[in-house]
Design a protein around this motif. Structure first.
Motif, PDB file in Angstrom:
ATOM      1  N   THR A  26      -1.585  -4.327 -16.032  1.00 43.97           N
ATOM      2  CA  THR A  26      -2.639  -4.621 -15.074  1.00 43.97           C
ATOM      3  C   THR A  26      -2.496  -3.703 -13.870  1.00 43.97           C
ATOM      4  N   ALA A  27      -3.613  -3.172 -13.392  1.00 47.61           N
ATOM      5  CA  ALA A  27      -3.597  -2.286 -12.226  1.00 47.61           C
ATOM      6  C   ALA A  27      -3.597  -3.132 -10.959  1.00 47.61           C
ATOM      7  N   VAL A  28      -2.429  -3.270 -10.347  1.00 40.15           N
ATOM      8  CA  VAL A  28      -2.240  -4.136  -9.184  1.00 40.15           C
ATOM      9  C   VAL A  28      -1.709  -3.316  -8.019  1.00 40.15           C
ATOM     10  N   ALA A  29      -2.200  -3.614  -6.812  1.00 35.70           N
ATOM     11  CA  ALA A  29      -1.701  -2.939  -5.614  1.00 35.70           C
ATOM     12  C   ALA A  29      -1.704  -3.916  -4.447  1.00 35.70           C
ATOM     13  N   PHE A  30      -0.751  -3.726  -3.537  1.00 36.00           N
ATOM     14  CA  PHE A  30      -0.731  -4.456  -2.281  1.00 36.00           C
ATOM     15  C   PHE A  30      -1.157  -3.480  -1.193  1.00 36.00           C
ATOM     16  N   VAL A  31      -2.149  -3.904  -0.401  1.00 31.17           N
ATOM     17  CA  VAL A  31      -2.773  -3.024   0.582  1.00 31.17           C
ATOM     18  C   VAL A  31      -2.654  -3.635   1.972  1.00 31.17           C
ATOM     19  N   ALA A  32      -2.305  -2.820   2.947  1.00 31.41           N
ATOM     20  CA  ALA A  32      -2.250  -3.260   4.349  1.00 31.41           C
ATOM     21  C   ALA A  32      -2.650  -2.093   5.231  1.00 31.41           C
ATOM     22  N   GLY A  33      -3.487  -2.357   6.233  1.00 24.81           N
ATOM     23  CA  GLY A  33      -3.892  -1.308   7.141  1.00 24.81           C
ATOM     24  C   GLY A  33      -4.566  -0.141   6.447  1.00 24.81           C
ATOM     25  N   GLN A  34      -5.368  -0.428   5.406  1.00 26.78           N
ATOM     26  CA  GLN A  34      -6.061   0.600   4.621  1.00 26.78           C
ATOM     27  C   GLN A  34      -5.078   1.618   4.021  1.00 26.78           C
ATOM     28  N   ARG A  35      -3.919   1.106   3.622  1.00 21.34           N
ATOM     29  CA  ARG A  35      -2.897   1.949   3.001  1.00 21.34           C
ATOM     30  C   ARG A  35      -2.257   1.175   1.852  1.00 21.34           C
ATOM     31  N   PHE A  36      -1.955   1.878   0.762  1.00 17.51           N
ATOM     32  CA  PHE A  36      -1.285   1.249  -0.369  1.00 17.51           C
ATOM     33  C   PHE A  36       0.195   1.073  -0.026  1.00 17.51           C
ATOM     34  N   GLU A  37       0.634  -0.170   0.061  1.00 16.47           N
ATOM     35  CA  GLU A  37       2.034  -0.448   0.364  1.00 16.47           C
ATOM     36  C   GLU A  37       2.894  -0.395  -0.901  1.00 16.47           C
ATOM     37  N   VAL A  38       2.412  -1.047  -1.953  1.00 15.26           N
ATOM     38  CA  VAL A  38       3.100  -1.072  -3.253  1.00 15.26           C
ATOM     39  C   VAL A  38       2.036  -1.036  -4.337  1.00 15.26           C
ATOM     40  N   VAL A  39       2.241  -0.245  -5.379  1.00 14.73           N
ATOM     41  CA  VAL A  39       1.287  -0.214  -6.487  1.00 14.73           C
ATOM     42  C   VAL A  39       2.040  -0.338  -7.802  1.00 14.73           C
ATOM     43  N   SER A  40       1.366  -0.886  -8.789  1.00 10.04           N
ATOM     44  CA  SER A  40       1.965  -1.003 -10.113  1.00 10.04           C
ATOM     45  C   SER A  40       1.866   0.322 -10.854  1.00 10.04           C
ATOM     46  N   GLU A  41       2.663   0.449 -11.889  1.00 15.52           N
ATOM     47  CA  GLU A  41       2.622   1.664 -12.704  1.00 15.52           C
ATOM     48  C   GLU A  41       1.243   1.855 -13.312  1.00 15.52           C
ATOM     49  N   GLU A  42       0.635   0.759 -13.760  1.00 14.81           N
ATOM     50  CA  GLU A  42      -0.696   0.832 -14.365  1.00 14.81           C
ATOM     51  C   GLU A  42      -1.739   1.267 -13.333  1.00 14.81           C
ATOM     52  N   PHE A  43      -1.559   0.843 -12.091  1.00 17.55           N
ATOM     53  CA  PHE A  43      -2.488   1.242 -11.025  1.00 17.55           C
ATOM     54  C   PHE A  43      -2.428   2.752 -10.817  1.00 17.55           C
ATOM     55  N   ASN A  44      -1.217   3.284 -10.778  1.00 12.87           N
ATOM     56  CA  ASN A  44      -1.055   4.736 -10.664  1.00 12.87           C
ATOM     57  C   ASN A  44      -1.741   5.461 -11.814  1.00 12.87           C
ATOM     58  N   HIS A  45      -1.501   4.984 -13.032  1.00 15.48           N
ATOM     59  CA  HIS A  45      -2.066   5.641 -14.212  1.00 15.48           C
ATOM     60  C   HIS A  45      -3.593   5.570 -14.210  1.00 15.48           C
ATOM     61  N   LEU A  46      -4.133   4.443 -13.766  1.00 14.55           N
ATOM     62  CA  LEU A  46      -5.586   4.277 -13.743  1.00 14.55           C
ATOM     63  C   LEU A  46      -6.243   5.356 -12.892  1.00 14.55           C
ATOM     64  N   PHE A  47      -5.592   5.716 -11.795  1.00 18.05           N
ATOM     65  CA  PHE A  47      -6.161   6.702 -10.886  1.00 18.05           C
ATOM     66  C   PHE A  47      -5.597   8.111 -11.099  1.00 18.05           C
ATOM     67  N   GLY A  48      -4.876   8.294 -12.205  1.00 13.81           N
ATOM     68  CA  GLY A  48      -4.401   9.634 -12.548  1.00 13.81           C
ATOM     69  C   GLY A  48      -3.158  10.076 -11.814  1.00 13.81           C
ATOM     70  N   PHE A  49      -2.400   9.116 -11.320  1.00 13.20           N
ATOM     71  CA  PHE A  49      -1.152   9.440 -10.631  1.00 13.20           C
ATOM     72  C   PHE A  49       0.025   9.083 -11.536  1.00 13.20           C
ATOM     73  N   GLY A  50       1.195   9.669 -11.246  1.00 17.94           N
ATOM     74  CA  GLY A  50       2.382   9.405 -12.038  1.00 17.94           C
ATOM     75  C   GLY A  50       3.588   9.184 -11.153  1.00 17.94           C
ATOM     76  N   ASP A  51       4.780   9.252 -11.761  1.00 14.12           N
ATOM     77  CA  ASP A  51       6.003   8.974 -11.020  1.00 14.12           C
ATOM     78  C   ASP A  51       6.212   9.941  -9.852  1.00 14.12           C
ATOM     79  N   ASP A  52       5.787  11.199 -10.042  1.00 12.72           N
ATOM     80  CA  ASP A  52       6.004  12.190  -8.987  1.00 12.72           C
ATOM     81  C   ASP A  52       4.837  12.275  -8.013  1.00 12.72           C
ATOM     82  N   THR A  53       3.787  11.501  -8.258  1.00 12.31           N
ATOM     83  CA  THR A  53       2.620  11.498  -7.365  1.00 12.31           C
ATOM     84  C   THR A  53       2.169  10.066  -7.124  1.00 12.31           C
ATOM     85  N   ASP A  54       3.082   9.244  -6.699  1.00  9.52           N
ATOM     86  CA  ASP A  54       2.841   7.814  -6.505  1.00  9.52           C
ATOM     87  C   ASP A  54       1.797   7.579  -5.415  1.00  9.52           C
TER      88      ASP A  54
END
Length: 310
Positions: A26-54
């Motif tokens: 599941t693509a899950v993220a915690f957001v505060a102040g219009q900034r991603f604080e923590v995102v899941s691996e699936e969330f990164n993949h959904l938007f085309g990001f990976g381990d080196d581009t979190d």
């Protein structure tokens, strides 16, 4: 021999959260102040990001198509949260490589007592489903609110069985939500629509893939049960009645429970039209409501006349 001391509760919770964010599909993220604080691996993949581009630590503007779209979303979320509602809508997003897609965003505050602090985002790619819904053939057959079959499509499918000479039994359930008008009055039409959608999805989960669930109008649903006689249809109706009674509407700070009345009818020779079948189901449902609701009644034919059986 001494055993290792148990990990502090905070450490265990953090470890569980990390495992969930890595392994959950599941693509899950915690957001505060219009900034991603923590995102899941699936969330990164959904938007085309990976381990080196979190995406962690980046602004939420990163995934939006324009500054205007980003600002407007923030304003809509703030208004929804202030009203005690989550935000649930489809948004056009952009991946890291510039590719655009449509995602369903479900956003809710982590703590409702501080709605503008940290929020939880869940995003699902709905590009294909959205394209299907925009097709004229889809809109002609489906209810916009629940995405179930509409009355026209249900009647078309029912026509295939009325008057059929095939020997397989076919039954229909008619379902009315008890006192649904009170839900709309107390919580508003938007909450009512989200409840109807959730109820429709729950109904689908309680029947077979070969069955057809439809929203006929307002809070009236119908279920077509091919290869199902009256006896088994009544069993299914009772299971659905119990499932509705146990169903909880949770939409932001809004909470409610409802019950339903169901009518059961098996298609037979004395019900020679679609209107006759639906009328029999509605009549049985009306009898269930007259008995106090949260009940099932069966329409049967005996001795050349129709009567209602509990």
């Amino acid at each position: 021999m001494s055993s290792a001391a148990p990990a502090p509760a905070d450490d265990s919770t953090a470890a569980r959260l990390r495992a969930l964010l890595v392994r959950a599909p599941t693509a899950v993220a915690f957001v505060a102040g219009q900034r991603f604080e923590v995102v899941s691996e699936e969330f990164n993949h959904l938007f085309g990001f990976g381990d080196d581009t979190d995406l962690t630590g980046q602004g939420t503007r990163t995934v939006h198509t324009t500054d205007l779209a980003h600002t407007a979303l923030h304003e809509r979320a703030a208004a929804a949260f202030a009203a005690g509602r989550p935000l649930d809508e489809e948004i056009e997003y952009v991946k890291r490589d510039g590719h655009r897609f449509w995602g369903r965003l479900q956003a809710t505050p982590v703590h409702w007592e501080h709605p503008m602090a940290e929020a939880l985002w869940i995003v699902e790619d709905v590009t294909t489903a959205r394209a299907q819904r925009l097709q004229p053939t889809w809109t002609a057959k489906h209810d916009v609110v629940t995405e179930l079959a509409n009355r026209r499509e249900f009647e078309r499918r029912l026509t295939e069985h009325v008057g059929s000479r095939r020997n397989e039994p076919v039954s229909v359930l008619w379902l009315d939500v008890d006192k649904f008008g009170d839900v709309v009055k107390d919580m508003g039409a938007e909450v009512g629509d989200h409840f109807l959608y959730g109820l429709g999805q729950m109904l689908i989960s309680k029947v077979r893939a070969s069955d057809l669930v439809a929203r006929l109008e307002e809070d009236h649903f119908a279920i077509l049960l091919p290869d199902c006689d009256q006896h088994y249809a009544q069993i299914i109706a009772e299971k659905i009645r119990a499932a509705v009674a146990a169903y909880r509407l949770r939409w932001g700070l809004h909470r409610t429970r409802v019950k339903a009345s169901l009518g059961v009818v098996q298609i037979h020779a004395t019900l020679g039209t679609v209107d006759a079948v639906l009328g029999a189901g509605a009549l049985a449902c009306t009898e269930a409501k007259a008995a106090g609701g949260d009940s099932v009644r069966v329409f049967v034919s005996a001795g050349g006349f129709e009567e209602l059986a509990g």
